[in-house]
Design a protein around this motif. Structure first.
Motif, mmCIF file in Angstrom:
data_model
loop_
_atom_site.group_PDB
_atom_site.id
_atom_site.type_symbol
_atom_site.label_atom_id
_atom_site.label_comp_id
_atom_site.label_asym_id
_atom_site.label_seq_id
_atom_site.Cartn_x
_atom_site.Cartn_y
_atom_site.Cartn_z
ATOM 1 N N GLN A 3 1.029 -1.204 0.079
ATOM 2 C CA GLN A 3 -0.250 0.099 0.065
ATOM 3 C C GLN A 3 0.836 1.209 -0.125
ATOM 4 O OE1 GLN A 3 -2.696 -0.281 3.168
ATOM 5 N NE2 GLN A 3 -3.848 -1.948 2.362
ATOM 6 N N SER A 4 1.995 1.127 0.806
ATOM 7 C CA SER A 4 2.677 2.489 0.869
ATOM 8 C C SER A 4 4.002 2.173 1.082
ATOM 9 C CB SER A 4 2.146 3.268 2.084
ATOM 10 O OG SER A 4 1.903 2.540 3.157
ATOM 11 N N ILE A 5 4.907 3.054 0.948
ATOM 12 C CA ILE A 5 6.410 3.021 1.464
ATOM 13 C C ILE A 5 6.382 4.025 2.716
ATOM 14 C CG2 ILE A 5 8.745 3.959 0.850
ATOM 15 C CD1 ILE A 5 8.187 3.847 -2.076
ATOM 16 N N VAL A 6 7.006 3.336 3.943
ATOM 17 C CA VAL A 6 6.640 3.732 5.159
ATOM 18 C C VAL A 6 8.175 4.339 5.764
ATOM 19 C CG1 VAL A 6 4.514 3.077 5.486
ATOM 20 C CG2 VAL A 6 6.556 1.769 6.340
ATOM 21 N N GLU A 7 8.294 4.781 6.645
ATOM 22 C CA GLU A 7 9.544 4.980 7.331
ATOM 23 C C GLU A 7 9.115 4.541 9.019
ATOM 24 O OE1 GLU A 7 12.649 4.211 8.231
ATOM 25 O OE2 GLU A 7 12.974 5.035 6.105
ATOM 26 N N LEU A 8 10.139 4.105 9.642
ATOM 27 C CA LEU A 8 10.034 3.795 11.061
ATOM 28 C C LEU A 8 9.898 5.120 11.825
ATOM 29 C CD1 LEU A 8 12.330 0.633 11.926
ATOM 30 C CD2 LEU A 8 10.073 0.836 11.600
ATOM 31 N N VAL A 9 9.199 5.254 12.803
ATOM 32 C CA VAL A 9 8.943 6.470 13.799
ATOM 33 C C VAL A 9 9.074 5.941 15.321
ATOM 34 C CG1 VAL A 9 7.990 8.331 12.050
ATOM 35 C CG2 VAL A 9 6.495 6.553 13.193
ATOM 36 N N LYS A 10 9.259 6.718 15.975
ATOM 37 C CA LYS A 10 9.189 6.520 17.495
ATOM 38 C C LYS A 10 7.907 6.851 17.914
ATOM 39 C CE LYS A 10 13.663 7.375 19.242
ATOM 40 N NZ LYS A 10 14.929 7.928 20.222
ATOM 41 N N ASP A 11 7.096 5.871 18.556
ATOM 42 C CA ASP A 11 5.813 5.916 18.921
ATOM 43 C C ASP A 11 5.555 4.986 20.014
ATOM 44 O OD1 ASP A 11 3.309 5.523 19.451
ATOM 45 O OD2 ASP A 11 2.748 5.439 17.299
ATOM 46 N N SER A 12 5.777 5.738 21.306
ATOM 47 C CA SER A 12 5.631 5.162 22.544
ATOM 48 C C SER A 12 4.574 4.157 22.844
ATOM 49 C CB SER A 12 5.602 6.451 23.610
ATOM 50 O OG SER A 12 4.718 7.025 23.814
ATOM 51 N N THR A 13 3.492 4.321 21.980
ATOM 52 C CA THR A 13 2.111 3.540 22.188
ATOM 53 C C THR A 13 2.405 2.324 21.655
ATOM 54 O OG1 THR A 13 0.842 4.207 20.388
ATOM 55 C CG2 THR A 13 0.632 5.563 22.086
ATOM 56 N N LYS A 14 3.520 2.115 20.868
ATOM 57 C CA LYS A 14 3.615 0.863 19.974
ATOM 58 C C LYS A 14 4.791 -0.260 20.381
ATOM 59 C CE LYS A 14 0.359 2.164 17.006
ATOM 60 N NZ LYS A 14 -0.788 1.704 17.379
ATOM 61 N N LEU A 15 4.696 -1.327 20.171
ATOM 62 C CA LEU A 15 5.655 -2.416 20.700
ATOM 63 C C LEU A 15 6.945 -1.831 20.369
ATOM 64 C CD1 LEU A 15 5.975 -5.441 21.566
ATOM 65 C CD2 LEU A 15 6.480 -6.050 19.102
ATOM 66 N N GLU A 16 7.710 -1.876 21.473
ATOM 67 C CA GLU A 16 9.064 -1.476 21.693
ATOM 68 C C GLU A 16 9.320 -0.059 21.256
ATOM 69 O OE1 GLU A 16 12.342 -3.641 20.161
ATOM 70 O OE2 GLU A 16 12.347 -4.727 21.904
ATOM 71 N N GLY A 17 8.137 0.825 21.109
ATOM 72 C CA GLY A 17 8.203 2.284 21.011
ATOM 73 C C GLY A 17 8.397 2.642 19.406
ATOM 74 N N GLY A 69 6.834 2.709 15.639
ATOM 75 C CA GLY A 69 5.675 2.711 14.653
ATOM 76 C C GLY A 69 6.188 2.813 13.321
ATOM 77 N N THR A 70 5.312 3.165 12.388
ATOM 78 C CA THR A 70 5.792 3.538 10.988
ATOM 79 C C THR A 70 4.831 4.947 10.609
ATOM 80 O OG1 THR A 70 3.860 2.485 10.058
ATOM 81 C CG2 THR A 70 5.949 1.184 10.168
ATOM 82 N N THR A 71 5.533 5.724 9.837
ATOM 83 C CA THR A 71 4.762 6.855 9.156
ATOM 84 C C THR A 71 4.814 6.784 7.599
ATOM 85 O OG1 THR A 71 4.436 8.999 9.386
ATOM 86 C CG2 THR A 71 6.728 8.182 9.184
ATOM 87 N N PHE A 72 3.673 7.364 7.150
ATOM 88 C CA PHE A 72 3.524 7.132 5.419
ATOM 89 C C PHE A 72 4.632 8.018 4.854
ATOM 90 C CE2 PHE A 72 1.890 8.945 1.573
ATOM 91 C CZ PHE A 72 1.560 7.982 0.896
ATOM 92 N N ILE A 73 5.352 7.689 3.855
ATOM 93 C CA ILE A 73 6.216 8.233 3.057
ATOM 94 C C ILE A 73 5.664 8.703 1.590
ATOM 95 C CG2 ILE A 73 8.508 8.581 2.140
ATOM 96 C CD1 ILE A 73 8.595 8.753 5.203
ATOM 97 N N LYS A 74 5.418 7.569 0.989
ATOM 98 C CA LYS A 74 4.851 7.669 -0.450
ATOM 99 C C LYS A 74 4.044 6.640 -0.656
ATOM 100 C CE LYS A 74 9.596 9.097 -2.331
ATOM 101 N NZ LYS A 74 9.435 10.579 -2.948
ATOM 102 N N LYS A 75 3.159 6.782 -1.760
ATOM 103 C CA LYS A 75 2.430 5.840 -2.253
ATOM 104 C C LYS A 75 3.407 4.733 -2.745
ATOM 105 C CE LYS A 75 -1.056 8.542 -4.210
ATOM 106 N NZ LYS A 75 -1.712 8.744 -5.568
ATOM 107 N N ALA A 76 3.006 3.126 -2.742
ATOM 108 C CA ALA A 76 3.775 2.379 -3.128
ATOM 109 C C ALA A 76 4.097 2.446 -4.766
ATOM 110 C CB ALA A 76 3.128 1.108 -2.935
ATOM 111 N N SER A 77 3.074 3.168 -5.441
ATOM 112 C CA SER A 77 3.347 3.147 -6.786
ATOM 113 C C SER A 77 4.521 4.245 -7.310
ATOM 114 C CB SER A 77 1.815 3.949 -7.519
ATOM 115 O OG SER A 77 1.529 4.838 -6.747
ATOM 116 N N GLU A 78 5.089 5.023 -6.222
ATOM 117 C CA GLU A 78 5.898 5.569 -6.615
ATOM 118 C C GLU A 78 7.414 5.179 -6.624
ATOM 119 O OE1 GLU A 78 6.025 9.955 -5.229
ATOM 120 O OE2 GLU A 78 4.063 9.508 -4.745
ATOM 121 N N LEU A 79 7.284 3.842 -6.119
ATOM 122 C CA LEU A 79 8.480 2.994 -5.834
ATOM 123 C C LEU A 79 9.451 3.184 -6.992
ATOM 124 C CD1 LEU A 79 10.321 0.998 -4.129
ATOM 125 C CD2 LEU A 79 9.014 -0.734 -5.020
#
Lengths: 528, 528
Positions: free
Chosen positions: A38-52, A54-64
């Protein structure tokens, strides 16, 4: 499961060809579906998620295909949900002619936290070979790359280890070819009003789906294998959802066909490169062969299966009953231990006794259908076991069961004695009420396997509200930490706990954690 | 060669289909032979060998199947000589059933020193993708593993990254399937009495053999590609040994077919995934197209090849002659430099001028055969170039050639002016005698390519003893350091020098170092 470690490679095994042929006859058809990221993502710190993480959207996967990737650059593709399957991608070069091979790494992850850990840092006892990553050299581009192995993942991190200073790598058409022998879209979803429970049901269903492959696997990431403890829970969950009886039959026949020479069912079996029993033996797991057979016959009466496998079931019971003393106390030895839970920090005596009672009740049900002449002996043994449990293991002063020489009070003893219905309903209610008061919040238990039994004991003891509360606190908490499927191990007080020392070895889609679908169906919706 | 780095990816190229078809027509048949390892060895410190590392015998290779290998264990197989080819092996498990994948690493090495270096420690500009190692997961054993890529090696180090605590890996039937388009057994070996020269000849022959593949490769480990500078020397060595004219024709047609739009021959071409010119241009390399064509016609007159390629040769000369000023001085610009040697620490002006004279002489020979009407113009240009060289670049006071605005005296200038026969024989003898006296031992030169030209210049100048002495000091020294084939780079004063910062990137079988077979044949045995 995977934590248990035994080597008994001198044990000889039976290979009953007639039963193995029936196991083969029920081999499922695997369904394949192409899934695109679905998408290209990057890891981001997110204290609510496992080990802190999560991911954040970078681009649509179609831009790969627009990215031109050089040494040390990487992308993370997010397929939007957990899947089991193979991966393929097209690779090309941009810039000057390709004057060196491409060296590229693929890392497959069920959870974002896995992508923060390097395999080189892992030095635990569990095999590093389970880490889902591949290093590939490609001498000539363009090429279509189909990785031959199956992975369990939502994310794939693609790292360019090197091109050359003269050219860059271009990636197009990444595809995940998902594999499962069932399809969750075929399941008529129950009407659950509570959205939290609805989510728990959905994630449980996906967990079960992704574990239903050529056999009921414990975890598609690791160990990808048929364990009897997982099978028992998976079969119950399957009857509540997919209702695939053939896969249960196949697995029952596999265990029945490959007992040790002394008749015991092994704790797990392999099916590749050929059908092969493991040399691990657990008393409770052997007994659960009876339980799985009885659950199966109750869901779908099948005389042929029963006739084929009843002798195997009876053998398991006879081996166990040989271990009870004259007072009705099951004496467990180290060579044939009970599992109950991964933790070895509590006394398992009483829980083991209860499992024997639990399965003996089921065995007697089967013996009745079979018209077994020896049924009375088993009934007598049952009474002896119950009587010992009521008079010696139950402590009326505490309103709880004790276990072992130190008279330890632990959660597993209460839960299994309640599931075995050693006491009457009122007493069970009292035991679980006391357990909640004195032993909650549960500590030192990290397996959804044990939490399943705790939750079911609460339901069986009439404490539905407590059961639902625990289900939300445990399975619901996994979801809030980012689970797309339920995990092999989870300790709510210590959510980052890994039994292996690193999340890259954890299995985040594990069969024995799928049981909310069964519990919700059985106790909250009705046995439909 | 590989050191030169240019990006000109805006350049457009011709693709002459008629010539490309001829290149395809002369594609060689690759011969495959199974080679089994001779022994299992271990690395040992040995100050007489490259980087201080040699090997010691541990077991016969036939004992390999008796080893049961666990996490972090490894074996080094020694195939006894250098080969180019693929690798296959059978793998199985011993102990309990295989409850995890096998994670195994294969590292292929031409020299023992490579096995002491870790790829993670390498951070040079050259692509890490050249490091000859593979990381493989195998889910199911037994299996027959055929690695799909071709390697250049004598040693393979097999490291078990992990099994599981329950089972071990067993390796059987390792096979190297060697590849070359020739066979050194077909070569009638000359009768060389001096055993040191005999060894040098043999190692040179193996070097050439292993580089003769689908084209004349520069190095089968890296970059596995057709470079014109290497081709010129390989072709000369081939005429002295294998006498394979078709492979030379194929390579000449490849370069002739894929010139830039301005007519220049590129420094190298690719043949996979399709015929493709590189965007690197070197003036001396372009001129060597003429040299290769002339050498070929002198070895094996072929009117068709000459007619097809003479126009291309003429174009190279015209481009170069456009760069000489009215005094007969070749003015080299940065966009189209001369290579001469990897080192950029000396002035290349005079050497470049000499290469132009050297190739212009050969061009005039070709023009004569072709009956080119314009031949007189070329002869006039030759005289102008020679005259400038004799009067301006030769310093009678020193008896040596000078180069560049600083009037630098360097070895390359002397060597190429002697090879170009700018002076008469007596003067050549004097120049090289002075060179030996003043510029030996050679410093700052690490390529056998340059050492070849120095050695040949000594022979051409009548200093055979000095030539043989240098051959033994240079190529003989590589053998004493452990060479099975001659290396891409070697600096006798600094034998551990790597132009890439690590021996794992070095090519220890490199075409441009094979020339002792040519020099010995031509100057010590006779042009027979």
């Amino acid at each position: 499961m995977a934590f248990t470690f035994q080597i008994n490679n001198q044990v000889k095994f039976n290979h009953d060809q007639r039963l193995l042929e029936k196991a083969t006859q029920y081999k499922p058809i695997i369904h394949y579906h192409d899934v695109v990221p679905q998408s290209i993502v990057e890891l981001v710190k997110d204290s609510t998620k496992l080990e802190g993480w999560g991911t954040t959207f970078i681009k649509k996967a179609s831009e790969l295909p627009n990215l031109k990737l050089k040494r040390d650059q990487r992308v993370i593709l997010d397929f939007g949900d957990h899947y089991v399957g193979k991966f393929s991608i097209d690779l090309n070069s941009a810039g000057s002619p390709m004057d060196s091979p491409l060296f590229i790494k693929f890392k497959f992850a069920e959870m974002p936290a896995e992508l923060k850990h390097q395999s080189d840092d892992y030095d635990g006892w569990l095999s590093k070979s389970w880490i889902q990553e591949e290093y590939i050299h490609l001498d000539v581009l363009p090429t279509h790359l189909e990785l031959p192995r199956r992975y369990s993942f939502r994310y794939v991190e693609i790292s360019i280890i090197d091109t050359s200073p003269k050219w860059q790598a271009v990636l197009t058409n990444p595809i995940l070819i998902s594999e499962t022998s069932v399809n969750s879209k075929d399941v008529m979803l129950p009407n659950i009003k509570d959205t939290e429970l609805q989510n728990i049901y959905q994630v449980g269903l996906k967990t079960l789906e992704d574990c239903m492959q050529d056999v009921f696997e414990d975890g598609p990431k690791r160990d990808r294998r048929l364990w009897i403890g997982d099978l028992r829970l998976q079969a119950l969950a399957d009857y509540a959802t997919f209702k695939d009886v053939d896969l249960v039959k196949r697995c029952l026949y596999l265990f029945g066909a490959m007992t040790a020479e002394d008749g015991r069912v092994p704790a797990n079996v392999f099916t590749k490169p050929r059908n092969l029993p493991d040399d691990t033996f657990l008393l409770d797991y052997s007994l659960f062969f009876i339980s799985i057979l009885d659950d199966f016959e109750k869901f779908h009466l099948d005389r042929e299966v029963l006739h084929d496998l009843y002798p195997i079931a009876k053998k398991q019971m006879n081996v166990a009953l040989n271990k009870i003393d004259q007072n009705g106390h099951l004496v467990i030895d180290d060579d044939y231990p009970v599992f109950i839970d991964w933790s070895n920090d509590f006394d398992k005596d009483t829980a083991g006794q209860a499992v024997l009672i639990y399965t003996l009740r089921q065995f007697i049900d089967l013996a009745k259908i079979m018209g077994d002449q020896e049924i009375d002996q088993y009934s007598q043994q049952l009474q002896l076991l119950i009587s010992y449990s009521q008079t010696v293991l139950y402590d009326p002063a505490q309103g709880l069961f004790i276990s072992g020489p130190q008279k330890e009070v632990n959660i597993a003893s209460q839960v299994w004695m309640v599931l075995a219905h050693v006491m009457d309903d009122a007493n069970n209610n009292e035991v679980m009420t006391n357990a909640v008061a004195q032993l909650f919040p549960i500590t030192g238990i990290a397996t959804p396997y044990m939490y399943h039994h705790v939750t079911q004991a609460l339901f069986e003891a009439g404490l539905s509200n407590e059961a639902v509360k625990l289900m939300k606190q445990y399975w619901g908490k996994m979801i809030s930490l980012g689970a797309d499927t339920f995990w092999e191990a989870f300790e709510p007080d210590n959510p980052n706990y890994s039994p292996y020392g690193s999340p890259i070895l954890n299995s985040y889609c594990h069969a024995w954690s799928c049981t909310p679908v069964y519990l919700i169906q059985k106790y909250l919706i009705g046995e439909g």
